[in-house]
Design an enzyme around this catalytic site. Structure first.
Site, PDB file in Angstrom:
ATOM      1  N   LYS A 101      -2.248   6.555  13.900  1.00  0.00           N
ATOM      2  CA  LYS A 101      -3.631   6.247  14.239  1.00  0.00           C
ATOM      3  C   LYS A 101      -4.421   7.516  14.560  1.00  0.00           C
ATOM      4  CE  LYS A 101      -3.216   1.967  13.364  1.00  0.00           C
ATOM      5  NZ  LYS A 101      -3.845   1.423  12.136  1.00  0.00           N
TER       6      LYS A 101
ATOM      7  N   ILE B 148      -6.307  -6.570  21.680  1.00  0.00           N
ATOM      8  CA  ILE B 148      -6.946  -7.664  20.961  1.00  0.00           C
ATOM      9  C   ILE B 148      -6.037  -8.892  20.983  1.00  0.00           C
ATOM     10  CG2 ILE B 148      -7.994  -8.387  18.790  1.00  0.00           C
ATOM     11  CD1 ILE B 148      -9.389  -6.005  20.185  1.00  0.00           C
TER      12      ILE B 148
ATOM     13  N   VAL C  62       0.811  -1.226   0.000  1.00  0.00           N
ATOM     14  CA  VAL C  62       0.000   0.000   0.000  1.00  0.00           C
ATOM     15  C   VAL C  62       0.837   1.265   0.000  1.00  0.00           C
ATOM     16  CG1 VAL C  62      -1.986  -1.119   1.071  1.00  0.00           C
ATOM     17  CG2 VAL C  62      -0.262  -0.009   2.532  1.00  0.00           C
TER      18      VAL C  62
ATOM     19  N   ALA D  94       0.937   8.282  16.262  1.00  0.00           N
ATOM     20  CA  ALA D  94       0.800   9.394  15.320  1.00  0.00           C
ATOM     21  C   ALA D  94      -0.013   8.981  14.098  1.00  0.00           C
ATOM     22  CB  ALA D  94       2.178   9.889  14.893  1.00  0.00           C
TER      23      ALA D  94
ATOM     24  N   SER E 156      -6.932   3.138  16.291  1.00  0.00           N
ATOM     25  CA  SER E 156      -6.578   2.470  17.536  1.00  0.00           C
ATOM     26  C   SER E 156      -6.871   3.430  18.674  1.00  0.00           C
ATOM     27  CB  SER E 156      -5.095   2.096  17.547  1.00  0.00           C
ATOM     28  OG  SER E 156      -4.682   1.700  18.852  1.00  0.00           O
TER      29      SER E 156
ATOM     30  N   TYR F  39       3.409   4.825  15.816  1.00  0.00           N
ATOM     31  CA  TYR F  39       2.114   4.161  15.666  1.00  0.00           C
ATOM     32  C   TYR F  39       0.971   5.064  16.123  1.00  0.00           C
ATOM     33  CZ  TYR F  39      -1.389   0.430  16.023  1.00  0.00           C
ATOM     34  OH  TYR F  39      -2.509  -0.346  15.880  1.00  0.00           O
TER      35      TYR F  39
END
Length: 241
Positions: free
Chosen positions: A153, A182, A58, A151, A136, A149
């Protein structure tokens, strides 16, 4: 069935939450495009759901464009896009390398932009679409050792709400899901005392399951959520309250 005949692209769809969602969406009648960086896993999951497996990075816009073209050629439309591809490369601020920062930003943030921008013109032409982004709870709360991470989300939340304003008038709903802790193959490898500590922070006193997240994705993808736009739904057992 809630998604009868709908064409769905799920990025990061070959494993964990993505695979669980692929299986659930297929059981609800969707034509599932399993898009993943791992070609073998994408094709294996696609075979389980009688879908279409696509290898895609991606972060590479050309690959994303080719994926969208292939899906349009095969099915004629794209009804739902679930931006679920993501990685973590954790480190404290003072120790985080440029590579750790760049890689997480490229996949978790720029990848969401690439996929959405490539798909949206087809949804606008059809006058219908559902875009669901995986954020998140750390996008709103932060988390120790996850500058990169968190930043990304937080950016996903901002993009979700911006696109909801821009695209709602085009018949396209844009929403996000913010998972908490999770239970995945990665967390299953953690020491029991660490897992217990995580559970104790959650008011429901348990970790979530991939199906908990997949069920929320299904709600947002279906007509049950037709008047929900720009929402960020926490699925965290009460961790963020």
């Amino acid at each position: 069935m809630k998604l009868e005949g709908k064409v769905v692209i799920i990025t990061g769809g070959a494993g964990g939450i993505g695979k669980e969602t692929s299986l659930l969406f297929a059981s609800e009648g969707a034509h599932v495009v399993v898009a993943d960086y791992n070609k073998e896993l994408a094709e294996a999951t696609a075979s389980e759901v009688d879908g279409f497996g696509v290898e895609v990075d991606v972060t590479k816009r050309a690959q994303v464009n080719r994926m969208v073209e292939d899906v349009i050629a095969r099915y004629g439309r794209i009804d739902i896009l679930l931006n679920n591809a993501g990685i973590t490369m954790d480190s404290t601020l003072v120790k985080m390398s440029q590579e750790q920062w760049d890689n997480v930003i490229a996949i978790n943030q720029t990848g969401v932009f690439h996929c959405t921008q490539a798909v949206v013109p087809h949804m606008i032409e059809a006058g219908f679409g559902r875009i669901i982004n995986t954020s998140s709870i750390v996008g709103r709360m932060g988390n120790f050792g996850q500058t990169n991470y968190a930043a990304t989300k937080a950016a996903v939340i901002a993009m979700t709400q911006t696109w909801a304003k821009e695209l709602g008038r085009k018949g396209i709903n844009v929403n996000a899901v913010a998972p908490g802790f999770i239970m995945t193959p990665m967390t299953e490898k953690m020491p029991e005392q660490v897992l217990q500590g995580m559970k104790e922070k959650v008011s429901l006193q348990r970790l979530g399951t991939p199906r908990d997240i997949a069920n929320t994705f299904l709600f947002l993808a279906s007509n049950d959520s037709s008047y929900i736009n720009g929402a960020v739904i926490p699925v965290d057992g009460g961790l963020s309250i």
